[in-house]
Design a protein around this motif. Structure first.
Motif, PDB file in Angstrom:
ATOM      1  N   VAL A  48       0.839  -1.207   0.000  1.00  0.00           N
ATOM      2  CA  VAL A  48       0.000   0.000   0.000  1.00  0.00           C
ATOM      3  C   VAL A  48       0.868   1.250   0.000  1.00  0.00           C
ATOM      4  CG1 VAL A  48      -1.644   1.324   1.391  1.00  0.00           C
ATOM      5  CG2 VAL A  48      -1.993  -1.115   1.036  1.00  0.00           C
ATOM      6  N   ASN A  49       1.969   1.192   0.745  1.00  0.00           N
ATOM      7  CA  ASN A  49       2.860   2.342   0.769  1.00  0.00           C
ATOM      8  C   ASN A  49       3.476   2.584  -0.607  1.00  0.00           C
ATOM      9  OD1 ASN A  49       4.298   4.465   1.894  1.00  0.00           O
ATOM     10  ND2 ASN A  49       6.031   3.151   2.460  1.00  0.00           N
ATOM     11  N   THR A  50       3.799   1.517  -1.307  1.00  0.00           N
ATOM     12  CA  THR A  50       4.342   1.661  -2.663  1.00  0.00           C
ATOM     13  C   THR A  50       3.304   2.242  -3.618  1.00  0.00           C
ATOM     14  OG1 THR A  50       5.816  -0.223  -2.269  1.00  0.00           O
ATOM     15  CG2 THR A  50       5.458   0.428  -4.548  1.00  0.00           C
ATOM     16  N   GLN A  51       2.070   1.737  -3.551  1.00  0.00           N
ATOM     17  CA  GLN A  51       0.998   2.255  -4.410  1.00  0.00           C
ATOM     18  C   GLN A  51       0.688   3.724  -4.095  1.00  0.00           C
ATOM     19  OE1 GLN A  51      -2.341  -0.358  -3.954  1.00  0.00           O
ATOM     20  NE2 GLN A  51      -1.254  -2.157  -4.810  1.00  0.00           N
ATOM     21  N   LEU A  52       0.749   4.071  -2.820  1.00  0.00           N
ATOM     22  CA  LEU A  52       0.498   5.456  -2.440  1.00  0.00           C
ATOM     23  C   LEU A  52       1.555   6.385  -3.039  1.00  0.00           C
ATOM     24  CD1 LEU A  52      -1.032   7.587  -0.787  1.00  0.00           C
ATOM     25  CD2 LEU A  52       0.369   6.938   1.201  1.00  0.00           C
ATOM     26  N   ASN A  53       2.772   5.975  -3.006  1.00  0.00           N
ATOM     27  CA  ASN A  53       3.833   6.797  -3.597  1.00  0.00           C
ATOM     28  C   ASN A  53       3.640   6.931  -5.111  1.00  0.00           C
ATOM     29  OD1 ASN A  53       5.080   7.182  -1.112  1.00  0.00           O
ATOM     30  ND2 ASN A  53       6.326   5.301  -1.329  1.00  0.00           N
ATOM     31  N   ASN A  54       3.234   5.837  -5.744  1.00  0.00           N
ATOM     32  CA  ASN A  54       2.999   5.902  -7.196  1.00  0.00           C
ATOM     33  C   ASN A  54       1.832   6.846  -7.518  1.00  0.00           C
ATOM     34  OD1 ASN A  54       5.062   4.071  -7.659  1.00  0.00           O
ATOM     35  ND2 ASN A  54       3.683   2.291  -7.598  1.00  0.00           N
ATOM     36  N   ALA A  55       0.758   6.761  -6.728  1.00  0.00           N
ATOM     37  CA  ALA A  55      -0.396   7.626  -6.973  1.00  0.00           C
ATOM     38  C   ALA A  55      -0.016   9.092  -6.784  1.00  0.00           C
ATOM     39  CB  ALA A  55      -1.546   7.246  -6.038  1.00  0.00           C
ATOM     40  N   ARG A  56       0.745   9.384  -5.764  1.00  0.00           N
ATOM     41  CA  ARG A  56       1.184  10.757  -5.551  1.00  0.00           C
ATOM     42  C   ARG A  56       2.044  11.249  -6.708  1.00  0.00           C
ATOM     43  NH1 ARG A  56       2.854  10.321   0.876  1.00  0.00           N
ATOM     44  NH2 ARG A  56       0.712  10.467   1.702  1.00  0.00           N
ATOM     45  N   SER A  57       2.887  10.369  -7.188  1.00  0.00           N
ATOM     46  CA  SER A  57       3.731  10.746  -8.325  1.00  0.00           C
ATOM     47  C   SER A  57       2.889  11.001  -9.577  1.00  0.00           C
ATOM     48  CB  SER A  57       4.753   9.648  -8.589  1.00  0.00           C
ATOM     49  OG  SER A  57       5.542   9.965  -9.721  1.00  0.00           O
ATOM     50  N   MET A  58       1.902  10.123  -9.829  1.00  0.00           N
ATOM     51  CA  MET A  58       1.020  10.319 -11.000  1.00  0.00           C
ATOM     52  C   MET A  58       0.214  11.606 -10.867  1.00  0.00           C
ATOM     53  SD  MET A  58      -0.359   6.411 -11.498  1.00  0.00           S
ATOM     54  CE  MET A  58      -1.570   6.952 -12.710  1.00  0.00           C
ATOM     55  N   LYS A  59      -0.267  11.909  -9.695  1.00  0.00           N
ATOM     56  CA  LYS A  59      -1.034  13.141  -9.477  1.00  0.00           C
ATOM     57  C   LYS A  59      -0.190  14.370  -9.775  1.00  0.00           C
ATOM     58  CE  LYS A  59      -3.250  15.811  -5.826  1.00  0.00           C
ATOM     59  NZ  LYS A  59      -3.568  15.886  -4.386  1.00  0.00           N
ATOM     60  N   ALA A  60       1.022  14.360  -9.212  1.00  0.00           N
ATOM     61  CA  ALA A  60       1.895  15.516  -9.423  1.00  0.00           C
ATOM     62  C   ALA A  60       2.272  15.657 -10.893  1.00  0.00           C
ATOM     63  CB  ALA A  60       3.141  15.375  -8.553  1.00  0.00           C
ATOM     64  N   ASP A  61       2.490  14.557 -11.577  1.00  0.00           N
ATOM     65  CA  ASP A  61       2.875  14.591 -12.991  1.00  0.00           C
ATOM     66  C   ASP A  61       1.725  15.126 -13.854  1.00  0.00           C
ATOM     67  OD1 ASP A  61       4.546  14.161 -15.183  1.00  0.00           O
ATOM     68  OD2 ASP A  61       3.621  12.206 -15.578  1.00  0.00           O
ATOM     69  N   ALA A  62       0.499  14.620 -13.609  1.00  0.00           N
ATOM     70  CA  ALA A  62      -0.653  15.068 -14.397  1.00  0.00           C
ATOM     71  C   ALA A  62      -0.939  16.542 -14.161  1.00  0.00           C
ATOM     72  CB  ALA A  62      -1.868  14.209 -14.040  1.00  0.00           C
ATOM     73  N   GLU A  63      -0.863  16.980 -12.914  1.00  0.00           N
ATOM     74  CA  GLU A  63      -1.122  18.388 -12.620  1.00  0.00           C
ATOM     75  C   GLU A  63      -0.099  19.295 -13.287  1.00  0.00           C
ATOM     76  OE1 GLU A  63      -1.152  18.584  -8.411  1.00  0.00           O
ATOM     77  OE2 GLU A  63      -3.257  17.941  -8.203  1.00  0.00           O
ATOM     78  N   SER A  64       1.158  18.888 -13.255  1.00  0.00           N
ATOM     79  CA  SER A  64       2.193  19.738 -13.874  1.00  0.00           C
ATOM     80  C   SER A  64       2.020  19.802 -15.393  1.00  0.00           C
ATOM     81  CB  SER A  64       3.577  19.190 -13.504  1.00  0.00           C
ATOM     82  OG  SER A  64       3.744  17.877 -14.013  1.00  0.00           O
ATOM     83  N   LYS A  65       1.679  18.702 -16.035  1.00  0.00           N
ATOM     84  CA  LYS A  65       1.485  18.712 -17.483  1.00  0.00           C
ATOM     85  C   LYS A  65       0.264  19.545 -17.879  1.00  0.00           C
ATOM     86  CE  LYS A  65       3.707  14.281 -18.426  1.00  0.00           C
ATOM     87  NZ  LYS A  65       3.515  12.892 -18.891  1.00  0.00           N
ATOM     88  N   ALA A  66      -0.836  19.395 -17.144  1.00  0.00           N
ATOM     89  CA  ALA A  66      -2.042  20.196 -17.456  1.00  0.00           C
ATOM     90  C   ALA A  66      -1.772  21.684 -17.293  1.00  0.00           C
ATOM     91  CB  ALA A  66      -3.198  19.762 -16.559  1.00  0.00           C
ATOM     92  N   ARG A  67      -1.044  22.026 -16.246  1.00  0.00           N
ATOM     93  CA  ARG A  67      -0.722  23.435 -16.012  1.00  0.00           C
ATOM     94  C   ARG A  67       0.166  23.981 -17.124  1.00  0.00           C
ATOM     95  NH1 ARG A  67       0.839  22.696 -11.460  1.00  0.00           N
ATOM     96  NH2 ARG A  67       3.112  22.590 -11.780  1.00  0.00           N
ATOM     97  N   LEU A  68       1.106  23.166 -17.584  1.00  0.00           N
ATOM     98  CA  LEU A  68       2.010  23.600 -18.654  1.00  0.00           C
ATOM     99  C   LEU A  68       1.237  23.854 -19.959  1.00  0.00           C
ATOM    100  CD1 LEU A  68       4.880  24.131 -19.683  1.00  0.00           C
ATOM    101  CD2 LEU A  68       5.066  21.664 -20.151  1.00  0.00           C
ATOM    102  N   ILE A  69       0.305  22.943 -20.281  1.00  0.00           N
ATOM    103  CA  ILE A  69      -0.481  23.111 -21.526  1.00  0.00           C
ATOM    104  C   ILE A  69      -1.350  24.358 -21.435  1.00  0.00           C
ATOM    105  CG2 ILE A  69      -2.289  22.061 -22.942  1.00  0.00           C
ATOM    106  CD1 ILE A  69      -1.091  19.340 -22.192  1.00  0.00           C
ATOM    107  N   LYS A  70      -1.978  24.617 -20.283  1.00  0.00           N
ATOM    108  CA  LYS A  70      -2.797  25.813 -20.114  1.00  0.00           C
ATOM    109  C   LYS A  70      -1.972  27.075 -20.300  1.00  0.00           C
ATOM    110  CE  LYS A  70      -6.517  24.179 -17.124  1.00  0.00           C
ATOM    111  NZ  LYS A  70      -7.161  24.337 -15.791  1.00  0.00           N
ATOM    112  N   GLU A  71      -0.789  27.077 -19.746  1.00  0.00           N
ATOM    113  CA  GLU A  71       0.056  28.267 -19.883  1.00  0.00           C
ATOM    114  C   GLU A  71       0.404  28.516 -21.339  1.00  0.00           C
ATOM    115  OE1 GLU A  71       3.367  27.588 -17.361  1.00  0.00           O
ATOM    116  OE2 GLU A  71       2.266  27.958 -15.492  1.00  0.00           O
TER     117      GLU A  71
END
Length: 505
Positions: free
Chosen positions: A297-320
């Protein structure tokens, strides 16, 4: 030469008589004859004045003693000759004994390949003097003596059992007065053992680890055979001791192994029973399921956090990029199939526009049409980029939800692990006990196999080896004729001379 006496009185009178006696013997034979003819008349002859050396009172005249020894030489020569003849006769009548010897080297022949696996790295210590002396006592042991007597049939020989040839009256009389032991009061085994040990001698050579075994017998071949039999029997006895030790060890280990098997079985059963009651089941890598789940669960949690941060950064970059009007060069946009086709159409239209612009003016309908198509493609590209940005934002929200769910699950697993820590400690204690019993069982099994193998070896290594075997000797070791004759003759000569001198004094 003058010898002083420390006693007075009688000693002076004795010395005076010893000195005056030679003077009286100087008288003539005529005086002796006259004394025989007239025995009843005592006639004292006048002393003959001779030139004798002056002898002081308390001294011995060695010249007079020498004369007395010469005068009574018969009392000295006759006993000496008789002693010479008697000693020669005795040494010739005594049954000779022949001696043979064998030598054994105590060197510890067990090599590294025959040692137990646990002792192969240890240094073998050299045998000390006490160990060699102990081996000498083993050579002289009664068990070995009985084997040698039985093997060579010594009990059937009169040499070792005097009762077989009869006891002389002289020995019987000596036994009656207590000078010697009565053979008839002893068992046959005691008589043979006494004769055996009387002829056996074993000792260690000084400053070495060599044992010498000497045996005497009237039969030289028997002496050599018995000496070699003792050496061989000693090695066989050592082999028997080693095999007996291995046999006793294997028997003891067999009993211990059976007991340990029950203990190991009980310990493992307790571990499994406690694990099933406390739900501490073991997963991969020998870890409990709760700990394994918490790690996953700790491994999956780290992966989910990484995916969240990656998706948010890409969406923000495209909007800019969309807001600033810059070309959209994000990998998600560039790698899209629709965006790739739109980009190709845009490139084609721009090529056509450039071609037509070379011949037509800007107000030409064809030029306007191409510009309108190109603007429409740019709008489609921007719309597709906006869709991709919204898709990435949706992925980020999904990842955020997974992060929240994983966080809740991890907290629950932590609480569960905290509640089962005490049970886990008890489980590990039971597992350690079971492992200790299992390791001890495996060690005993290895030793049992080794002891069982050593027990079945017929030629087990011994601590010694024969370096010199006995050979048949043709020279009697007993009696030593010449020394005995010389000692008896010289002793009789000195004794008879002493008797004569004592009588003269």
């Amino acid at each position: 030469m003058r010898l002083a006496f420390w006693r007075a009185g009688k000693d002076k009178a004795v010395v005076a008589r010893a000195v005056a006696k030679p003077k009286a013997e100087v008288a003539s034979k005529a005086e002796k004859a006259e004394a025989k003819v007239e025995p009843k008349i005592e006639v004292r002859p006048a002393p003959i004045v001779t030139k004798q050396p002056q002898v002081e009172s308390g001294d011995i005249d060695l010249h007079a003693l020498g004369a007395a020894l010469a005068r009574r030489r018969g009392w000295i020569i006759v006993p000496t000759v008789l002693a010479l003849v008697a000693s020669v006769a005795v040494v010739n009548l005594v049954t000779p004994r022949y001696k043979s010897e064998s030598r054994i080297l105590i060197d510890g022949r067990e090599n590294v390949f025959l040692r137990p696996s646990s002792d192969r790295t240890e240094e073998r210590q050299a045998l000390d003097a006490e160990a060699v002396t102990s081996q000498v006592q083993l050579v002289l042991s009664r068990d070995l003596a009985r084997e040698i007597i039985k093997k060579n049939k010594l009990a059937e020989r009169p040499e070792f059992d005097p009762v077989l040839q009869g006891i002389s009256p002289l020995k019987s009389l000596a036994a009656m007065v207590g000078i010697g032991r009565d053979p008839f009061s002893m068992t046959p085994e005691e008589r043979v053992l006494d004769a055996y040990y009387d002829r056996l001698q074993a000792y260690a050579v000084d400053k070495s680890r060599v044992i010498v075994v000497e045996f005497q017998s009237a039969d030289p071949e028997l002496a050599a055979r018995v000496a070699n039999s003792i050496a061989d029997g000693y090695l066989v006895l050592q082999q028997g001791v080693r095999q007996e030790q291995a046999k006793n060890a294997s028997q003891w280990l067999a009993g211990e192994i059976e007991s340990l098997r029950k203990k190991v079985s009980d310990a493992e059963a307790r571990v499994e029973d406690f694990r099933s009651k406390s739900s501490l089941f073991v997963g991969t890598n020998n870890t409990t399921l709760s700990n394994q789940q918490m790690g996953e669960v700790n491994t999956q949690l780290n992966n989910a956090r990484s995916m969240k941060a990656d998706a948010e950064s890409k969406a923000r970059l495209i909007k800019e990029m969309l807001q600033s009007g810059k070309p959209i060069e994000a990998s998600e946009v560039v790698n899209s199939e629709l965006m790739r086709r739109l980009s190709e159409q845009r490139v084609t239209l721009r090529a056509q526009l450039a071609e037509q612009s070379s011949t037509l003016l800007g107000n030409h309908p064809r030029i306007k049409e191409l510009k309108a198509q190109l603007g429409d493609l740019d709008n489609q590209i921007r719309d597709e980029a906006a869709k991709i940005s919204r898709s990435l934002e949706s992925d980020a929200r999904i990842a955020s939800g997974r992060v929240d769910g994983m966080t809740v699950s991890l907290e629950q697993l932590k609480k569960q692990a905290a509640s089962t820590n005490g049970q886990d400690v008890q489980l590990r204690a039971l597992e350690r006990e079971a492992k200790a019993q299992r390791d001890l069982l495996e060690t005993y099994l290895a030793k049992y196999r080794e002891a069982n193998t050593r027990e079945t070896i017929d030629t087990a290594p011994t601590d010694g080896r024969i370096i010199s075997r006995a050979i048949v000797s043709n020279t009697p070791a007993y009696p030593k004729k010449l020394p005995i004759v010389l000692i008896a003759t010289i002793a009789t000569l000195l004794l008879s001379s002493g008797v004569v001198v004592t009588g003269e004094l």
